[in-house]
Design an enzyme around this catalytic site. Structure first.
Site, PDB file in Angstrom:
ATOM      1  N   HIS A 146       2.074  -4.546  -8.269  1.00 49.34           N
ATOM      2  CA  HIS A 146       2.602  -4.090  -6.607  1.00 49.34           C
ATOM      3  C   HIS A 146       1.574  -4.202  -5.691  1.00 49.34           C
ATOM      4  CE1 HIS A 146       4.106  -1.541  -3.200  1.00 49.34           C
ATOM      5  NE2 HIS A 146       2.291  -0.970  -3.408  1.00 49.34           N
ATOM      6  N   SER A 163       0.030   3.787  -1.766  1.00 55.32           N
ATOM      7  CA  SER A 163       1.073   3.406  -0.335  1.00 55.32           C
ATOM      8  C   SER A 163       0.194   4.262   1.007  1.00 55.32           C
ATOM      9  CB  SER A 163       2.240   4.643  -0.567  1.00 55.32           C
ATOM     10  OG  SER A 163       3.341   3.181  -1.682  1.00 55.32           O
ATOM     11  N   GLY A 164       0.993   4.028   2.013  1.00 55.37           N
ATOM     12  CA  GLY A 164       0.165   4.182   3.880  1.00 55.37           C
ATOM     13  C   GLY A 164      -1.150   3.795   3.414  1.00 55.37           C
ATOM     14  N   GLY A 166      -1.718   0.368   4.541  1.00 54.85           N
ATOM     15  CA  GLY A 166      -2.067  -0.363   5.536  1.00 54.85           C
ATOM     16  C   GLY A 166      -2.350  -2.029   5.372  1.00 54.85           C
ATOM     17  N   LYS A 167      -1.354  -2.164   3.377  1.00 51.83           N
ATOM     18  CA  LYS A 167      -1.543  -3.247   3.377  1.00 51.83           C
ATOM     19  C   LYS A 167      -0.230  -3.975   3.620  1.00 51.83           C
ATOM     20  CE  LYS A 167      -0.090  -1.775  -0.773  1.00 51.83           C
ATOM     21  NZ  LYS A 167      -0.170  -0.735  -0.628  1.00 51.83           N
ATOM     22  N   ASP A 185       4.976  -6.847  -2.018  1.00 54.56           N
ATOM     23  CA  ASP A 185       5.385  -4.933  -3.017  1.00 54.56           C
ATOM     24  C   ASP A 185       5.349  -5.628  -3.979  1.00 54.56           C
ATOM     25  OD1 ASP A 185       6.095  -2.306  -2.847  1.00 54.56           O
ATOM     26  OD2 ASP A 185       8.543  -3.520  -3.034  1.00 54.56           O
ATOM     27  N   ARG A 250     -21.838   1.251  -2.058  1.00 57.45           N
ATOM     28  CA  ARG A 250     -22.463  -0.206  -0.702  1.00 57.45           C
ATOM     29  C   ARG A 250     -22.755  -1.371  -1.612  1.00 57.45           C
ATOM     30  NH1 ARG A 250     -23.814   1.803   3.694  1.00 57.45           N
ATOM     31  NH2 ARG A 250     -24.957   0.128   4.655  1.00 57.45           N
TER      32      ARG A 250
END
EC number: 2.7.11.-
Length: 322
Positions: A146, A163-164, A166-167, A185, A250
């Site tokens: 995915h 999910s969500g 912003g890919k 997807d 980092r």
């Protein structure tokens, strides 16, 4: 791997035009194929296709001019014995190549045993090379992942994350910056060689990108032919995450990798936060990965400088890393 769909009929249909194959006899054996054990024990497609060899059972046997000439020089008794041994191996099918005439006894035995027998004017070497490549492709390890798969600066990059995050929006931004879409997807990956994994888009999703609020976008129609790619080799995985700053490393001291079909693929993790230009960060990650593939490691160079500075505080360093 399910090998039930790989049989004499399917192999003939897929290769008849390219190899100029003719089905001489043995049509009743169209379902003949490879057992799961045969495929599992094969170290490469060379174990499944080759010149006539009575030692290897369950193998596609190709008879070229040299094999036919050798057969013609045998006594009747030896001919009969060799043909009986060949049919007893129960190969998926036999191929008489090089435009040679199939020996009548071979045709008769193939007919009686329902062993598919193909003929072709192409050389045995060309037939074997082509069938080995074909078998290596259809039997190669596969997986569906995915994410959004893109061509960024000539490198196959898979954007992953929950999910969500912003890919798809990030993918759209990268496409608008001149990069290309391979798949959104669901991405079909296949390991076609010892050192690379290739990704493609399922036919149902070809050229499509789903963006929340906009629905499905036909990238090829909107941005043109150059905005889409048929396939790319997977070289980098970019994972988008949303987490508190305290949990984010980092400067990762070790390169991260992800196992994809048994091959380690480089991975970078990018934190999603308000105000961050993710497209620029992904491009920078790709450029840095390209440098690493060329043997240039900025972090390692910095650590070497730091170690030298600790050993000799008065040492001077150039103004740039490379």
């Amino acid at each position: 791997m399910d090998t039930s769909s790989i049989n004499a009929q399917s192999i003939f249909d897929d290769n008849a035009a390219m190899l100029k194959l003719s089905w001489l006899t043995g049509h009743e054996g169209w379902e003949r194929g490879f057992s799961a054990d045969t495929v599992a024990n094969a170290t490469s497609s060379a174990d499944l296709v080759g010149h006539l060899n009575l030692i290897h059972p369950n193998r596609i046997q190709v008879l070229g001019e040299a094999e036919i000439d050798y057969y013609q020089r045998q006594t009747d008794e030896d001919r009969s014995r060799h043909m009986a041994e060949l049919i007893a191996l129960e190969p998926p099918f036999l191929v008489v190549a090089g435009g040679a005439a199939a020996p009548p006894e071979l045709v008769l035995r193939c007919t009686r045993s329902s062993t598919p027998l193909f003929t072709t004017p192409m050389s045995a070497a060309a037939v074997i090379d082509s069938l080995r490549l074909y078998m290596s492709r259809i039997l190669a390890p596969r997986a569906t992942l995915h994410g959004v798969f893109l061509d960024i600066l000539g490198m196959g990059v898979l954007l992953t994350g929950d999910s969500g995050l912003g890919k798809s929006e990030l993918g759209l931004e990268l496409i608008s910056r001149g990069h290309g879409l391979v798949a959104d997807d669901a991405v079909d990956f296949v390991r076609l060689g010892p050192d690379f994994v290739e990704g493609r888009c399922p036919p149902l999703l070809q050229n499509l990108l789903e963006v929340r609020g906009l629905g499905l976008l036909d990238i090829k129609t909107i941005f043109g032919e150059t905005a889409v790619r048929r396939k790319m080799k997977l070289k980098l995985i970019v994972q988008l995450v949303r987490r508190p700053d305290g949990e984010f490393q980092r400067l990762p001291l070790e390169s991260q990798t992800v196992d994809v079909l048994g091959l380690p693929i480089s991975k970078v993790t990018i934190q999603v936060a308000a105000g961050r230009n993710l497209a620029v960060l992904v491009e920078a990650a790709v450029r840095n990965t390209i440098l690493q593939l060329r043997g240039i490691d900025t972090l390692r160079d910095f650590m070497d400088r730091q170690r030298l500075a600790m050993q000799d505080p008065d040492s001077q360093f150039p103004g740039k890393l490379v």
